[in-house]
Design a protein around this motif. Structure first.
Motif, short mmCIF file in Angstrom:
data_model
loop_
_atom_site.label_atom_id
_atom_site.label_comp_id
_atom_site.label_asym_id
_atom_site.label_seq_id
_atom_site.Cartn_x
_atom_site.Cartn_y
_atom_site.Cartn_z
N HIS A 1 12.50 -47.99 12.42
CA HIS A 1 12.27 -47.20 11.39
C HIS A 1 10.99 -46.20 12.05
CE1 HIS A 1 13.95 -49.67 8.43
NE2 HIS A 1 13.77 -50.61 9.04
N LEU A 2 10.88 -45.12 11.45
CA LEU A 2 9.94 -44.00 11.54
C LEU A 2 8.43 -44.61 11.57
CD1 LEU A 2 11.37 -40.80 10.10
CD2 LEU A 2 11.68 -41.49 12.40
N PRO A 3 7.43 -44.20 12.57
CA PRO A 3 6.25 -44.46 12.55
C PRO A 3 5.45 -44.27 11.28
CG PRO A 3 6.21 -42.43 13.91
CD PRO A 3 7.73 -42.89 13.51
N LEU A 4 4.49 -44.93 10.72
CA LEU A 4 3.81 -44.78 9.65
C LEU A 4 2.94 -43.44 9.90
CD1 LEU A 4 2.57 -48.53 8.98
CD2 LEU A 4 4.60 -47.42 7.78
N PRO A 5 2.88 -42.66 8.97
CA PRO A 5 1.90 -41.54 9.00
C PRO A 5 0.50 -41.59 8.91
CG PRO A 5 2.87 -41.47 6.92
CD PRO A 5 3.41 -42.61 7.66
N HIS A 6 -0.17 -40.97 9.93
CA HIS A 6 -1.74 -40.86 9.77
C HIS A 6 -2.03 -40.14 8.38
CE1 HIS A 6 -1.17 -42.30 13.87
NE2 HIS A 6 -1.15 -41.14 14.40
N GLU A 7 -3.12 -41.18 7.80
CA GLU A 7 -3.69 -40.23 6.76
C GLU A 7 -4.78 -39.20 7.25
OE1 GLU A 7 -5.13 -42.80 3.61
OE2 GLU A 7 -3.77 -44.32 3.95
N ALA B 1 -13.57 -57.35 16.10
CA ALA B 1 -13.56 -56.37 14.99
C ALA B 1 -14.77 -55.45 15.09
CB ALA B 1 -13.46 -57.15 13.59
N LEU B 2 -14.50 -54.02 15.12
CA LEU B 2 -15.66 -53.19 15.36
C LEU B 2 -15.74 -52.17 14.24
CD1 LEU B 2 -17.11 -51.72 18.49
CD2 LEU B 2 -16.52 -50.34 16.48
N ILE B 3 -16.40 -51.99 13.36
CA ILE B 3 -16.71 -50.76 12.43
C ILE B 3 -17.49 -49.96 12.81
CG2 ILE B 3 -17.07 -50.45 9.99
CD1 ILE B 3 -16.46 -53.46 9.46
N ALA B 4 -17.08 -48.57 12.96
CA ALA B 4 -18.09 -47.60 13.17
C ALA B 4 -18.34 -46.48 11.77
CB ALA B 4 -17.29 -46.50 14.26
N LEU B 5 -19.47 -46.43 12.02
CA LEU B 5 -20.29 -45.92 10.57
C LEU B 5 -20.58 -44.39 10.96
CD1 LEU B 5 -22.21 -48.66 9.03
CD2 LEU B 5 -19.92 -48.36 8.77
N TYR B 6 -20.10 -43.56 10.05
CA TYR B 6 -20.43 -41.79 10.09
C TYR B 6 -20.95 -41.46 8.87
CZ TYR B 6 -18.08 -42.61 14.43
OH TYR B 6 -17.67 -43.05 15.68
N THR B 7 -21.66 -40.38 8.72
CA THR B 7 -22.16 -39.71 7.44
C THR B 7 -20.90 -39.33 6.56
OG1 THR B 7 -22.65 -37.74 8.56
CG2 THR B 7 -24.50 -39.44 8.34
N GLU B 8 -19.71 -38.91 7.35
CA GLU B 8 -18.75 -38.42 6.60
C GLU B 8 -17.84 -39.59 5.92
OE1 GLU B 8 -14.70 -35.71 7.58
OE2 GLU B 8 -16.63 -35.07 8.45
N PRO B 9 -17.56 -39.38 4.84
CA PRO B 9 -16.89 -40.70 4.16
C PRO B 9 -15.31 -40.77 4.65
CG PRO B 9 -17.86 -39.05 2.56
CD PRO B 9 -17.97 -38.60 3.55
N ASN B 10 -14.83 -41.76 4.72
CA ASN B 10 -13.71 -42.20 5.29
C ASN B 10 -12.79 -42.48 3.98
OD1 ASN B 10 -11.24 -42.74 6.49
ND2 ASN B 10 -11.78 -44.63 7.64
N PRO B 11 -12.02 -41.93 3.28
CA PRO B 11 -10.93 -42.19 2.10
C PRO B 11 -9.78 -43.03 2.35
CG PRO B 11 -10.89 -39.82 2.16
CD PRO B 11 -11.80 -40.62 3.30
N THR B 12 -9.68 -43.17 3.59
CA THR B 12 -8.34 -43.66 3.99
C THR B 12 -7.95 -44.91 3.21
OG1 THR B 12 -8.63 -42.68 6.35
CG2 THR B 12 -6.86 -44.69 6.13
N LYS B 13 -6.66 -45.11 2.90
CA LYS B 13 -6.36 -46.11 2.14
C LYS B 13 -5.67 -47.32 3.39
CE LYS B 13 -5.21 -44.89 -2.48
NZ LYS B 13 -6.28 -45.90 -3.26
N PHE B 14 -5.07 -46.68 4.08
CA PHE B 14 -4.31 -47.64 5.19
C PHE B 14 -4.46 -47.09 6.61
CE2 PHE B 14 -0.84 -49.21 7.87
CZ PHE B 14 -0.70 -50.51 7.71
N GLY B 15 -5.74 -47.45 7.25
CA GLY B 15 -5.84 -46.80 8.52
C GLY B 15 -5.30 -47.25 9.88
N LYS B 16 -4.44 -48.40 9.64
CA LYS B 16 -3.88 -49.24 10.76
C LYS B 16 -2.43 -48.45 11.39
CE LYS B 16 -2.69 -53.91 11.63
NZ LYS B 16 -3.64 -54.57 12.44
#
Length: 509
Positions: A147-153, A303-318
């Motif tokens: 199957h085709l790759p999942l698209p990046h949000e 598991a590493l979480i990077a935080l920035y001032t710009e919001p990340n509204p992504t639902k599925f980032g994997k």
């Protein structure tokens, strides 16, 4: 009396059942748990991560004898009900001897080509989405992913572009997901709750849905739930298993079969064998080599979480990974490991892992600005890293190794994120919250019944048959000789397909 008893319904057991179902043999599959109920709590992060609604209440021991509750799931489909469905092939080099900072990753008695055809079959069976050739380290395969790759949000695509500009080579992550699990499932579907969650929508490609459910369509295949295997008995010669003893409800039952497949997971399969000691096997069944339970590996994971001032509204980032550091390269003498995205975290997941919020952030704000990564480095086999059983209780004796390479890997990811021009402009650049995964998180467990040609130094042969017994096959992560640095599930599935084909063609009559 059955022809075949399969113990466990995870990646190995369910796939074995699928492969053997059309043999016509009378097959019984045993699962110590039950089905994960389809309920609203499936996607409730408080229930899943803070209340541990679906994890076992069983208590294990660490090397100091201190108790802990493992993150194990005893249910139909095993831990695949809760995995992130990142389905990688081991690299060709992973089957060979590799020098690491902290020691040697030994060579396997088989090579990549022995599994190549079964990897492709496994990718088809588990609906893997991906893009051939986008990963610079992946083995060559002439056929595309099924199957085709999942698209990046949009936000994830920005990060991919920034890391590419930095000089890395992000690639499309191979993910198992079936967007049309039922003929009536025609409405558009958006992936969201994934890593660590059971999937009430039945889109996640887990062992229950992809393999076991297909096996159970055959009239000769039966599933018995809430049936915990406590012991395997042999005949007087010690050459054949004659009885499978289970606990079910308040009592015990004795089951018999001509052939037994043990697929309870690397930890529990080793525990069952150790608890099945008898006169012929005083140190545990199939353990004349004294290797059962030894060489336990589960990767160096962060598991590493990077935080920035710009919001990340992504639902599925994997949707992407990075393997630029998988082999010795970019100025490093030895391999560092693998990086991939995680499913998007929410405030409750972060709160469950972090005792305090980041400076200037609430948990809710952290979640809204989080970008989630999973880092994996190879865990080297060590005979003293082992599974034992003390008075019926599982004990995990484990000491970290190969940490130097893993620390380099974390540093390289942080450097790449900081160096990307877009991130540099933000106030909170460079704040990173990371959590290492300890023995209570045995998601990538392997190595406890290692494969080998020499019966004196290994537990199973190249088709996962126990050296010491004529009718026992052990097909789960236990057969791994080394751990590689990618998720082990697809290799377990591929090996189950290989062993199942071998049994049908050369063993079963």
């Amino acid at each position: 009396m059955y022809d075949i008893i399969i113990i466990g319904t995870g990646a190995g057991g369910s796939t074995m059942a699928y492969k053997l179902a059309d043999s016509g043999k009378k097959i019984l599959i045993l699962e110590r748990g039950d089905y994960v109920p389809v309920e609203k709590e499936n996607w409730n992060s408080v229930e899943v991560f803070q209340k541990n609604r679906y994890t076992t209440t069983e208590v294990w021991l660490d090397k100091h004898g201190k108790t802990f509750r493992p993150g194990m799931h005893y249910n139909v489909g095993g831990n695949t009900k809760f995995y992130g469905a990142a389905l990688f092939r081991l690299r060709e080099e992973d089957f060979k001897e590799i020098q690491h900072y902290d020691g040697v990753s030994p060579a396997w008695p088989i090579q990549y080509d022995d599994l190549k055809a079964y990897y492709l079959e496994a990718e088809k069976l588990f609906y893997v989405h991906g893009k051939r050739g986008s990963d610079p380290t992946e083995p060559f395969e002439s056929e595309p992913y099924p199957h085709l790759p999942l698209p990046h949000e949009p936000r994830i695509q920005e990060i991919v572009d920034e890391l590419t500009d930095y000089g890395l080579h992000p690639f499309e992550l191979p993910i198992g997901v079936n967007f049309k699990p039922h003929s009536t499932a025609n409405a558009p579907y958006t992936l969201d709750r994934f890593d660590g969650f059971p999937d009430a929508s039945e889109r996640k490609a887990d062992a229950h849905l992809c393999a076991l459910s297909k096996a159970l369509k055959y009239p000769n295949v039966e599933l018995m739930t809430n049936a915990k295997v406590v012991k395997l008995n042999t005949d007087s010669s010690g050459k054949r298993i004659t009885e499978v003893i289970i606990e079910q409800g308040e009592g015990t039952k004795v089951l018999t079969a001509e052939l037994v497949v043990l697929s309870a997971g690397a930890i529990n399969s080793a525990a069952i064998l150790l608890q099945s000691k008898n006169n012929q096997f005083p140190n545990g069944l199939a353990n004349t080599s004294d290797q059962v339970g030894r060489n336990y590996m589960f990767h160096q994971n962060t598991a590493l979480i990077a935080l920035y001032t710009e919001p990340n509204p992504t639902k599925f980032g994997k949707t992407f990974g990075i393997n630029d550091f998988y082999h010795a390269a970019r100025g490093y003498e030895f391999p560092l490991g693998h990086i991939q995205m995680l499913g998007k975290s929410d405030e409750n997941q972060i709160k469950a892992d972090s005792p305090i919020p980041a400076p200037g952030f609430t948990f809710d704000l952290m979640a809204k600005h989080a970008v989630d990564f999973w880092l994996t480095s190879e865990d080297l086999p060590d005979s003293e890293n082992r599974v034992t059983v003390e008075d019926g209780q599982i004990k995990i004796s484990y000491t970290d190794n190969n940490q130097k390479g893993h620390e380099f890997l974390k540093a390289e990811l942080i450097k790449a994120l900081k160096a990307s021009g877009k991130f540099e402009s933000f106030l909170f650049k460079g704040y990173y919250f990371s959590k290492g995964m300890d023995i209570a998180s045995p998601a990538h467990q392997n190595g406890t019944t290692k494969m080998g040609i020499d019966p004196e130094t290994s537990v199973v042969d190249t088709y996962c048959k126990a050296h010491d017994l004529e009718n026992l096959y052990i097909v789960d992560g236990g057969f791994f000789v080394s751990s590689g640095a990618v998720n082990p599930a697809l290799t377990i599935i591929a090996m189950a397909l290989r062993v199942g084909e071998y049994l049908k063609n050369d063993v079963l009559k």
